[in-house]
Design a protein around this motif. Structure first.
Motif, PDB file in Angstrom:
ATOM      1  N   ARG A 165     -10.174  27.441  13.997  1.00  0.00           N
ATOM      2  CA  ARG A 165     -10.525  28.805  14.352  1.00  0.00           C
ATOM      3  C   ARG A 165     -11.252  28.802  15.689  1.00  0.00           C
ATOM      4  O   ARG A 165     -12.022  27.876  15.982  1.00  0.00           O
ATOM      5  CB  ARG A 165     -11.460  29.419  13.284  1.00  0.00           C
ATOM      6  N   ALA A 166     -11.029  29.828  16.517  1.00  0.00           N
ATOM      7  CA  ALA A 166     -11.810  30.018  17.739  1.00  0.00           C
ATOM      8  C   ALA A 166     -12.347  31.441  17.678  1.00  0.00           C
ATOM      9  O   ALA A 166     -11.565  32.386  17.588  1.00  0.00           O
ATOM     10  CB  ALA A 166     -10.951  29.805  18.981  1.00  0.00           C
ATOM     11  N   VAL A 167     -13.664  31.593  17.703  1.00  0.00           N
ATOM     12  CA  VAL A 167     -14.275  32.909  17.472  1.00  0.00           C
ATOM     13  C   VAL A 167     -15.394  33.164  18.478  1.00  0.00           C
ATOM     14  O   VAL A 167     -15.803  32.273  19.227  1.00  0.00           O
ATOM     15  CB  VAL A 167     -14.849  32.999  16.033  1.00  0.00           C
ATOM     16  N   ASP A 168     -15.908  34.390  18.466  1.00  0.00           N
ATOM     17  CA  ASP A 168     -17.014  34.733  19.356  1.00  0.00           C
ATOM     18  C   ASP A 168     -18.246  33.890  19.035  1.00  0.00           C
ATOM     19  O   ASP A 168     -18.435  33.447  17.901  1.00  0.00           O
ATOM     20  CB  ASP A 168     -17.381  36.215  19.180  1.00  0.00           C
ATOM     21  N   GLU A 169     -19.076  33.733  20.061  1.00  0.00           N
ATOM     22  CA  GLU A 169     -20.269  32.897  19.932  1.00  0.00           C
ATOM     23  C   GLU A 169     -21.062  33.203  18.653  1.00  0.00           C
ATOM     24  O   GLU A 169     -21.415  32.297  17.901  1.00  0.00           O
ATOM     25  CB  GLU A 169     -21.171  33.116  21.151  1.00  0.00           C
ATOM     26  N   ASP A 170     -21.322  34.494  18.425  1.00  0.00           N
ATOM     27  CA  ASP A 170     -22.206  34.834  17.297  1.00  0.00           C
ATOM     28  C   ASP A 170     -21.507  34.730  15.942  1.00  0.00           C
ATOM     29  O   ASP A 170     -22.139  34.922  14.908  1.00  0.00           O
ATOM     30  CB  ASP A 170     -22.820  36.219  17.481  1.00  0.00           C
ATOM     31  N   ALA A 171     -20.211  34.406  15.945  1.00  0.00           N
ATOM     32  CA  ALA A 171     -19.472  34.276  14.681  1.00  0.00           C
ATOM     33  C   ALA A 171     -19.187  32.826  14.314  1.00  0.00           C
ATOM     34  O   ALA A 171     -18.641  32.562  13.242  1.00  0.00           O
ATOM     35  CB  ALA A 171     -18.170  35.060  14.761  1.00  0.00           C
TER      36      ALA A 171
END
Lengths: 223, 223, 223
Positions: free
Chosen positions: A174-180
C-alpha cells in the motif's frame, strides 16, 4: 532506542526517531521487544514503525568500522533478526513513514506486509553504490519477496523507489498519505490478529525454508 | 559477424545483420568482444544490439545438424556464454530491434535490462513448437528472470510477444519506437556505467548462484 | 463423480456437481480419466471443469477424520495427483466456474492455465484459518506458480480472491462471464492441442523439477 506499545491486539514496535541503524544495543532492544510479542498469547499482530525522517538506514557502519573483528558475529545477528521476523507466529506489517535503506529495507521485506508513505521517502538497496555486496542470506531474502525484474533492478542499480514506484513494483502493498501510514498498517494488523499461532508459523517456515537455511548458515554468513 | 565499438563509457556489441545464429565462429567472436569489455577498466557498460530484422534466432541448427558429435561441447559453450553475460562486472542492456527467438531470447534475458522495439518484431521461445526441449540450464535461466505466469506461458505455448506484450509481461523493461531502441539502451547503460566493478559482479553472482551452477554443470548439459 | 468427455481434440474432465472433495474414490476416478487422456495419441488438450457452485473444495476432511491412519498414504496420493497434472504431456486448462478452495485451488495451479468466472465465486487457500498448514509439497507448488507477493498474501491471510482480483494477482489467466468460462477454456485448449507430446512433457518436468521432487518425497509427505 526502540520502544514497544500495545493497542488492543496490535503491538507497535517503534524503531526510534533517528536513522535507526542496527547498533548491537538497538538489535538487543528489538529482540527483547520481539520476545515480548512472541511470548504473549492469544490474538495479536505486530506493526513495526518509526518516527521522523527514517524508518531505518540499516547496518551501523560506523560501529562496524571500529569493531571489524566482530563482523562475522554481527552479520550473524542481523541474519537471525531477518529470519526471526520472517517466521514470527503472527502477522507483521512494516509502516514505512520515512527512508528505508539497505538492511532497513531488508528488514521491511521480512515483514508480511509493507505500507509506505506515498509522497516522500525512498525504499532503496544502495549496496551496488556503496560497494558492499549483499550476503548470500540477504540476497536470498530479497529474491524471495520480490519479482525477478524488481529484485534485479533494485539490487544491481540501487534505484530509489518512491511510494508509488514501490507500489507499482510490488515492493510494498500500500502507498498512502503520510498521516495514514501507521493507521493503515494497524488496520491490516488488526484484521489479521486472529491468525496468530502455530499454523501461521509453520506456513511461513515452509514458505521460506531455503531462505532460512541460507540466513542461518553461520559458518560463512559473509559469503 | 559481431563487431565491438565504444562511445564514451558504453561498449556497443553489434551481433550482426543476419539471423545472428550461434555459429561456433560467431560465439568465438562474441567472446573475444566480451574479453575486451571485461579487461577494460573504469566506468563502463555494455549495449548488445544488432542490425536488420533479427536480434538473434539462437542456436545454429544447420551447423549442429552436420556436427552432431560436437553437440555436448556446443551446448556447454552456449551455456557458458549465458553464464558469462549474466555475471559481467558491468551493467548490460540488450537493444532488441528485431526478432529475438529461442537462444537469442535467452541471451537477451542474461542481460541486466532489455529495450524492445514497440511496433514490430517478436520475442519468442519456440522450443515447444520445434520440439527441442529447453536444457535444465536454459530453463533455470528463463525462470530466474521472468514471473512464474510469464515463464510458464512463454515456455509451454511458444507465444510470440510483440513489444507492448513483452513490456506488459515484464519480459522487457522498455518498449519504444524503432529509432529510439538503441538510443534508449545507450542512455540506460551510460547512467549505470559507474556501477562497473567487483561489487556488481559479486551481487550478480550471488543473485544467480543456482542458475550458474546449473548452466555450468558440464557433465550433463543436455539433460 | 468425475466424468470424461471428448470434443474434437479437447478432453473435458468434469469433477462433479457437488463440493468435489478429494475422496479416495473420487481420486481414483480422476486418475482413471487422466490415464485415458494420457494414453490417447495425437493432438489433444484437457479442460478440467465442474458443474454447480463449486470447482472443488479440496481434501475430504470428513473421510480423513475417520481414516486418520491412512493420512500419510492419502496425502501422498494427493501430491502425486498434483505432480501428474503439472507434467501431463498436453496443455491443461482449469475452468473455474465456482468456488475453488484449498487443495482444489492447488489442483487448479497444477494446470497450465486457469479461466475463472468474473462475477461470483472465490479462489482461496483457507489453510491459515482452518489450522491445516500446507505440506512442503503444497507450498512448493503454490510458490512455483504465483509471484512472491501473491503467494505470501494467499497463504498467510487466507484471502478470498474474486475473479477480477485473481486476474489482477495473476492467479488466473482470464476472468470472464459465467457462460463463457468453459467455452473460453476450450478455446485455449483447442488452440494448443498440437503441442501435445514428449517435448512438452520434458519442458514441464524441467520447469518444475524441484517442485516434483518435493511432491514426490514420500518419506515425509506431511512434513
Amino acid at each position: 532506542m526502540p520502544t514497544l506499545d500495545r493497542q488492543n491486539d496490535v503491538f507497535l514496535l517503534d524503531l526510534g526517531d533517528g536513522e535507526n541503524r542496527f547498533h548491537p544495543d538497538w538489535l538487543a532492544s528489538v529482540n527483547a521487544a520481539l520476545d515480548e510479542v512472541e511470548q504473549a498469547s492469544g490474538p495479536r499482530a505486530l506493526v513495526t514503525c518509526a518516527t521522523g525522517k527514517f524508518f531505518s538506514n540499516g547496518l551501523d557502519l560506523e560501529w562496524l568500522g571500529t569493531h571489524g573483528e566482530q563482523r562475522h558475529e554481527y552479520v550473524t545477528t542481523v541474519h537471525e533478526l531477518f529470519a526471526r521476523v520472517l517466521t514470527l507466529p503472527l502477522i507483521t506489517v512494516a509502516a514505512l513513514q520515512g527512508h528505508t535503506f539497505a538492511a532497513g529495507a531488508m528488514l521491511s521485506l521480512a515483514h508480511d506486509f509493507r505500507v509506505m508513505r506515498a509522497d516522500r521517502g525512498f525504499w532503496c538497496l544502495p549496496e551496488a553504490d556503496i560497494h558492499i555486496p549483499f550476503t548470500r542470506g540477504m540476497s536470498a531474502l530479497i529474491q524471495a519477496r520480490l519479482t525477478p525484474q524488481t529484485a534485479h533492478e533494485a539490487m544491481t542499480t540501487a534505484h530509489r523507489y518512491g511510494g508509488q514506484d514501490a507500489l507499482a513494483a510490488a515492493i510494498v502493498d500500500r502507498a498512502v498519505d503520510e498521516d495514514a501510514v501507521r493507521r493503515t498498517a494497524v488496520e491490516i494488523a488488526e484484521s489479521q490478529a486472529a491468525k496468530a499461532g502455530d499454523t501461521l508459523a509453520t506456513i511461513k517456515t515452509r514458505l521460506y525454508a531455503s531462505v532460512l537455511d541460507t540466513l542461518r548458515d553461520t559458518d560463512n554468513p559473509l559469503g
